[in-house]
Every structure is written in C-alpha cells, then in structure tokens.
Design an enzyme around this catalytic site. Structure first.
Site, PDB file in Angstrom:
ATOM      1  N   TYR A   1     -36.167  -4.451-122.572  1.00  0.00           N
ATOM      2  CA  TYR A   1     -35.203  -5.542-122.388  1.00  0.00           C
ATOM      3  C   TYR A   1     -34.448  -5.830-123.677  1.00  0.00           C
ATOM      4  O   TYR A   1     -34.867  -5.402-124.754  1.00  0.00           O
ATOM      5  CB  TYR A   1     -35.942  -6.796-121.906  1.00  0.00           C
ATOM      6  CG  TYR A   1     -35.021  -7.817-121.284  1.00  0.00           C
ATOM      7  CD1 TYR A   1     -34.271  -7.516-120.161  1.00  0.00           C
ATOM      8  CD2 TYR A   1     -34.888  -9.094-121.841  1.00  0.00           C
ATOM      9  CE1 TYR A   1     -33.420  -8.442-119.595  1.00  0.00           C
ATOM     10  CE2 TYR A   1     -34.042 -10.037-121.269  1.00  0.00           C
ATOM     11  CZ  TYR A   1     -33.306  -9.709-120.151  1.00  0.00           C
ATOM     12  OH  TYR A   1     -32.465 -10.627-119.596  1.00  0.00           O
TER      13      TYR A   1
ATOM     14  N   VAL B   1     -29.134 -12.566-107.326  1.00  0.00           N
ATOM     15  CA  VAL B   1     -27.812 -12.903-107.868  1.00  0.00           C
ATOM     16  C   VAL B   1     -26.751 -12.708-106.777  1.00  0.00           C
ATOM     17  O   VAL B   1     -25.874 -13.553-106.580  1.00  0.00           O
ATOM     18  CB  VAL B   1     -27.469 -12.026-109.096  1.00  0.00           C
ATOM     19  CG1 VAL B   1     -26.060 -12.356-109.600  1.00  0.00           C
ATOM     20  CG2 VAL B   1     -28.489 -12.235-110.211  1.00  0.00           C
TER      21      VAL B   1
END
Ligand code: NDP
Length: 372
Positions: free
Chosen positions: A56, A182
């Site tokens: 990440y 999302v």
C-alpha cells in the site's frame, strides 16, 4: 483491568500467514487526553489487505504498545467505537458516544482500544446501525469526493455542509468496478445530484447472475449497466453512441477502480477534455493510454487518494461524513451488501484471518465487516 483482543502483524505478508490474535489487558487509568473505547463494527477493505501485504501507499508503524512479543501493528482503517470511559471529564467525548477514526491507520480490528480523543470523530448515532457507521468513511467518501471534485460540480467550494443538492443536469459519467463499495456509492450520489451513470460490471458465471447484478445496480439508481465483455467488444462504440444520442451527450468523467484493458476502454469512451480518475487497481494490471486520447482529445488522467484528501481538509471531511450519514437516515443512501463476521470473546484466530484473506477475492457477496 479490561481484557482486549486485537489482530496484529509484525511482518508484511499474506494476512493468513502473518496475522495473529493477540490478547492483552488495558489499565483502567488512562491518560487524561485519551478515551477507552469498545469496537462495535469494523470493516475489511482492500486497502487494509494491501497494507498488511506491504504493497500500500503508506505503511503502519510497528510498536510494542500493546505488549506483543515483537513490534507489531493493528490493521483496520475504518470502524465505529463506543466510548466506555474518558481520561478527563472536560474532554468533548462522553461515555456512550459513538466515534469513528479521525486519524489514519489507528487500527480498528480489535475489541477495545485506548485512543487520543483528538484522533476520533464523534458522530450522531441517531437512527443508525453500527455497520452503517462503520462503512461510511472510506467508500462513500471516495465516491463523494471524486464526483464533487472532478464532476460538473468541480470548483464548488468544499468544506461546506452539502445537502442533496442538484449539481448536474444529466451529465454522464462512466465507471468500472460499479458493484464495488465505491461504485455503488457513486451510482447513488450520481442519482441524487442529477448525474447519469454508465456502469461496468464483470461478467458473472451465468447470464442470469449478470442480469441480476445489473438489476440490483439499476435499483440503486444506475442509468445504464453493461458487462465488461460488452465494454471490451467491437460493438461498444455503437452501443455507446445509442446511449449518448450519437455522441451529442459527451461523457465528462470516468472512475477507474480496475485498471488494465477496462480502464483503456473507459478512456476511449470519454469526450473531449474529459477526466479519468483512477482510485483503485483491482485487476493489478497497468493502464495503457493511447496517445491520441492525450493529444487529440486532451483527456486528463489523474489519481485520487482519500487518505491524502482527509489530511488536507479535516473540517470538510466532517461535513461530508455528516452529510452522508444524514442521507442514510433519510433513506436516500443504501449500505453495500455486507458479509458480517461475528467477533466475540470466544472467536478463534482462524475465522478472523480467513475473513481478511477473503477480502481481496473477486465475485464476493458482500464487504467483510467484523461485528462485535
Ligand atoms: P469492494 O471490496 O467493495 O469491491 C471490489 C471490487 O473490485 C468489485 O467491484 C469487484 O468486482 C472488483 N474486483 C475484484 N477483483 C477484481 C479483479 N481481479 N479484476 C477486476 N475487478 C475486480 O472494494 P472497494 O470499493 O472497497 O474498493 C475498490 C478499490 O478502490 C480498491 O482497489 C481499493 O483499494 C480502492 N479504494 C481507493 C481509495 C482511494 O482513496 N484511492 C478509497 C477506497 C477504495 P467483482 O464483483 O466482479 O469481483
């Protein structure tokens, strides 16, 4: 003393290999600037898994604060806690309040924690469930921000309390990963704000399943839902022309969750000067951009990262979260399908680790949420 359990990792790797369930005790005498909380619900997002894998954009600090044998970190970026006790009665938080993280990577995958009060954001729990609050601050906020900052509303001042205000008059946007957390949020905000959406989903095993998912997204407010095979087919250009009245209605914005060929095809669907915002890379494939789109159509390719936005505008974030929670209360905004994972005192390490490991798999029924 309060007994607490936390998922921890002390080195990066696959969650099923590196996560451990750690038990520790918390002293009831907490620092005056802190609060003791118990977790009500905490979600499992793709970014949490990538953080554990070490891939990440930011890494968590490893510490020995909760008494692990090796320095370690507690994963989890999103969740809702109930305040159990406060270090000082003059703090703005009180016993029984519901709070969500205000600081990044505070570690939500644990039963109890002591946090600095200013690392938490108090929310009004009226008429809300723990899972609704636990899932509000990442997926819906990402969709909200991208549509506001790159959609027809771009340029509207941020940081203002936003009402279900009409900001577009039927402008189109297109997105892949449309059934993601999302994506579902973008569909709903689009409908509320007067935008129209073209939504791409991956083909399921059978036509019936693909059709059922299409209908599900249409019931959320999607205008058009197509399968990835349609998007990648030779006929797509003609199909798109049908939708956009022969190209008279141009598509100004694309939301890219996936990358690879799917993203290239979104870019080809856009009108002159449009923007493609990449926020996820679920296919792990790079994006190839035909130069003609840059030169002749002046398409803008940008990225969005909520963590960075949150740090820049804490007040704007609070208004946004309150606004979304209000839309949920009013019944204007629906939760994502959830896969609830019970976590009580007797829950063993293995089912918790498996729930995390499964969180990046495709074709899931719902978002993993630990429920305490
Ligand atoms: P969800 O877990 O809700 O959904 C995952 C989505 O990815 C589904 O639409 C799924 O489709 C799709 N998918 C899974 N595997 C693949 C694959 N191999 N190829 C193509 N698509 C796939 O995800 P979220 O909404 O929480 O997150 C989606 C992405 O957005 C992630 O990459 C995440 O990191 C990113 N994100 C980025 C943020 C930012 O600030 N930039 C903030 C929030 C999320 P299917 O059902 O067909 O499997």
């Amino acid at each position: 003393y309060i007994q607490s359990k936390a998922l921890v990792y002390s080195k990066h790797g696959e969650p099923s290999d590196v996560l451990k369930l750690h038990t520790h005790s918390i002293s009831p005498s907490i620092p005056s600037s802190s609060v003791l909380v118990r977790t009500l619900a905490a979600s499992i997002n793709p970014a949490d898994i990538n953080t554990i894998q070490g891939t990440y954009g930011s890494k968590q600090p490893m510490t020995s604060l909760i008494g692990t044998a090796e320095p370690s970190a507690v994963p989890g970026n999103e969740g809702v806690f109930e305040v159990v006790s406060v270090g000082n009665s003059s703090l703005s938080l009180k016993k029984g309040d519901w709070v969500i993280p205000a600081a990044p990577q505070i570690g939500t995958w644990r039963t109890h924690a002591v946090f600095e009060a200013n690392h938490l954001l108090k929310i009004d729990k009226k008429d809300l469930t723990p899972t609704q609050v636990a899932t509000v601050s990442i997926n819906p906020c990402t969709a909200y921000r991208i549509l506001r900052d790159y959609g027809p509303s771009a340029g509207l001042k941020t940081g203002l309390p936003m009402r279900p205000l009409k900001i577009g008059s039927g402008e189109w946007f297109i997105q892949n990963g449309a059934n993601s957390g999302v994506g579902r949020a973008a569909i709903q905000f689009g409908r509320l704000w007067g935008l129209r959406s073209i939504n791409v989903i991956r083909d399921r095993d059978s036509m019936e399943e693909t059709e059922a998912l299409k209908q599900e997204l249409i019931s959320l407010g999607a205008d058009v839902v197509v399968s990835e095979s349609q998007l990648l087919s030779r006929d797509w250009k003609d199909q798109l022309a049908d939708v956009t009245r022969g190209g008279r209605e141009q598509i100004g914005l694309a939301l890219n969750c996936v990358g690879g060929k799917s993203a290239t095809s979104l870019a080809r669907s856009l009108g002159e000067g449009a923007t493609l915002v990449s926020y996820g890379g679920m296919s792990k494939q790079p994006v190839t951009l035909p130069l003609g789109l840059l030169i002749f159509k002046d398409i803008r390719f940008v990225g969005f990262w909520l963590s960075k936005w949150n740090q820049k505008d804490a007040t704007g974030r609070k208004h946004m979260v309150d606004d979304i929670l209000n839309l949920i209360r009013l019944g204007h905004f629906k939760d994502v399908p959830m896969d609830e994972v019970k976590w009580d005192w007797d829950t063993k390490e293995t089912p918790l680790k498996e729930a995390v490991q499964g969180g990046l798999k495709g074709f899931r029924k719902g978002k993993g949420v630990f429920l305490f």
